[in-house]
Design a protein around this motif. Structure first.
Motif, PDB file in Angstrom:
ATOM      1  N   UNK A 186      37.797 -61.124  14.523  1.00 22.45           N
ATOM      2  CA  UNK A 186      37.379 -62.436  14.011  1.00 22.45           C
ATOM      3  C   UNK A 186      37.707 -63.532  15.021  1.00 22.45           C
ATOM      4  N   UNK A 187      38.870 -63.438  15.637  1.00 21.66           N
ATOM      5  CA  UNK A 187      39.255 -64.450  16.628  1.00 21.66           C
ATOM      6  C   UNK A 187      38.355 -64.403  17.856  1.00 21.66           C
ATOM      7  N   UNK A 188      38.064 -63.201  18.338  1.00 18.91           N
ATOM      8  CA  UNK A 188      37.248 -63.058  19.544  1.00 18.91           C
ATOM      9  C   UNK A 188      35.791 -63.456  19.317  1.00 18.91           C
ATOM     10  N   UNK A 189      35.314 -63.236  18.104  1.00 10.95           N
ATOM     11  CA  UNK A 189      33.901 -63.529  17.822  1.00 10.95           C
ATOM     12  C   UNK A 189      33.686 -64.967  17.388  1.00 10.95           C
ATOM     13  N   UNK A 190      34.731 -65.608  16.846  1.00 11.82           N
ATOM     14  CA  UNK A 190      34.603 -66.984  16.387  1.00 11.82           C
ATOM     15  C   UNK A 190      34.469 -67.119  14.881  1.00 11.82           C
ATOM     16  N   UNK A 191      34.532 -66.010  14.151  1.00 10.09           N
ATOM     17  CA  UNK A 191      34.439 -66.081  12.699  1.00 10.09           C
ATOM     18  C   UNK A 191      33.658 -64.918  12.122  1.00 10.09           C
ATOM     19  N   UNK A 192      33.652 -64.841  10.796  1.00 12.75           N
ATOM     20  CA  UNK A 192      33.015 -63.708  10.121  1.00 12.75           C
ATOM     21  C   UNK A 192      31.513 -63.674  10.357  1.00 12.75           C
ATOM     22  N   UNK A 193      30.862 -64.823  10.233  1.00 11.28           N
ATOM     23  CA  UNK A 193      29.410 -64.849  10.426  1.00 11.28           C
ATOM     24  C   UNK A 193      29.049 -64.434  11.846  1.00 11.28           C
ATOM     25  N   UNK A 194      29.765 -64.986  12.817  1.00 15.94           N
ATOM     26  CA  UNK A 194      29.480 -64.661  14.219  1.00 15.94           C
ATOM     27  C   UNK A 194      29.708 -63.179  14.502  1.00 15.94           C
ATOM     28  N   UNK A 195      30.726 -62.620  13.866  1.00 19.83           N
ATOM     29  CA  UNK A 195      31.013 -61.199  14.045  1.00 19.83           C
ATOM     30  C   UNK A 195      29.867 -60.341  13.517  1.00 19.83           C
TER      31      UNK A 195
END
Length: 222
Positions: free
Chosen positions: A51-60
């Motif tokens: 989640x941290x690396x992607x920027x959030x749940x939606x981005x993941x």
């Protein structure tokens, strides 16, 4: 620390069973789906890193397969879970005689749950009877990130098959910008003209993007 070493009330699976899935954080929901951790981390820690690396749940969830160190099996599992949720919501609407979408706000939330997050455009129709009860919700056309080809003849044919008296259109903007475009207004006008010939009313056209979906009827565009 392994999940099994955590106190019972801090383990995602146990917390879900005791209190319900809605009490879990995004990382804990992901951890339940993962089942086990990666690279020396437990499932919750792994989920937090993703989640941290992607920027959030939606981005993941919108990231292409193979990013953020997510394997193919896990990527498929996550996307299947999202689709399962969509289909569950759709099941409560499709074929029912008592519509739960009694306000524009409720319709807006339902449409966002069905179309948000897709990387390509989807055009759907909510078919209603003469008392505005739901007959069916169907995703009829799909395209690319730039648009979807909508065929009025197919919409007319489906209205006749379902004996629909009214319809609400909805489509998503993968860019996240929900403002109706000139093309959106043009296809809405074409559809309305076509459906006027068979006396089917067009009640609204929603655009789904980031934030609250936009109602073209409320904008005075119908």
């Amino acid at each position: 620390m392994k999940i099994i070493e955590l106190p019972d009330d801090e383990r995602p699976r146990e917390k879900l069973m005791a209190r319900g899935a809605w009490f879990l954080s995004d990382a804990e929901v992901l951890a339940v789906l993962l089942g086990s951790g990666r690279s020396g981390r437990n499932a919750v820690e792994t989920a937090c890193v993703w989640l941290r690396n992607s920027g959030g749940l939606r981005e993941l969830l919108e990231a292409p397969r193979g990013t953020h160190a997510i394997g193919t099996a896990t990527w498929c599992r996550l996307h299947a879970a999202v689709e399962l949720g969509r289909r569950c919501l759709n099941h409560h609407v499709d074929g029912t005689t008592d519509t739960p979408l009694t306000t524009p706000e409720m319709a807006s939330r339902f449409f966002k749950s069905q179309l948000a997050g897709y990387p390509f455009e989807i055009f759907a129709c909510l078919f209603l009877d003469n008392r505005h009860r739901i007959v069916s919700f169907e995703k009829m056309f799909s395209g690319t990130v730039a648009g979807a080809s909508v065929h009025p003849r197919e919409v007319v044919r489906r209205c006749v098959e379902l004996n629909a008296a009214a319809v609400i259109f909805v489509h998503n903007h993968p860019s996240g910008q929900p403002e109706p475009s000139a093309a959106d207004q043009a296809i809405t006008a074409r559809l309305r003209e076509s459906l006027d010939l068979i006396e089917v009313r067009v009640l609204d056209h929603f655009i789904v993007g980031d934030g609250t979906p936009i109602s073209m009827a409320r904008r005075g565009m119908l």
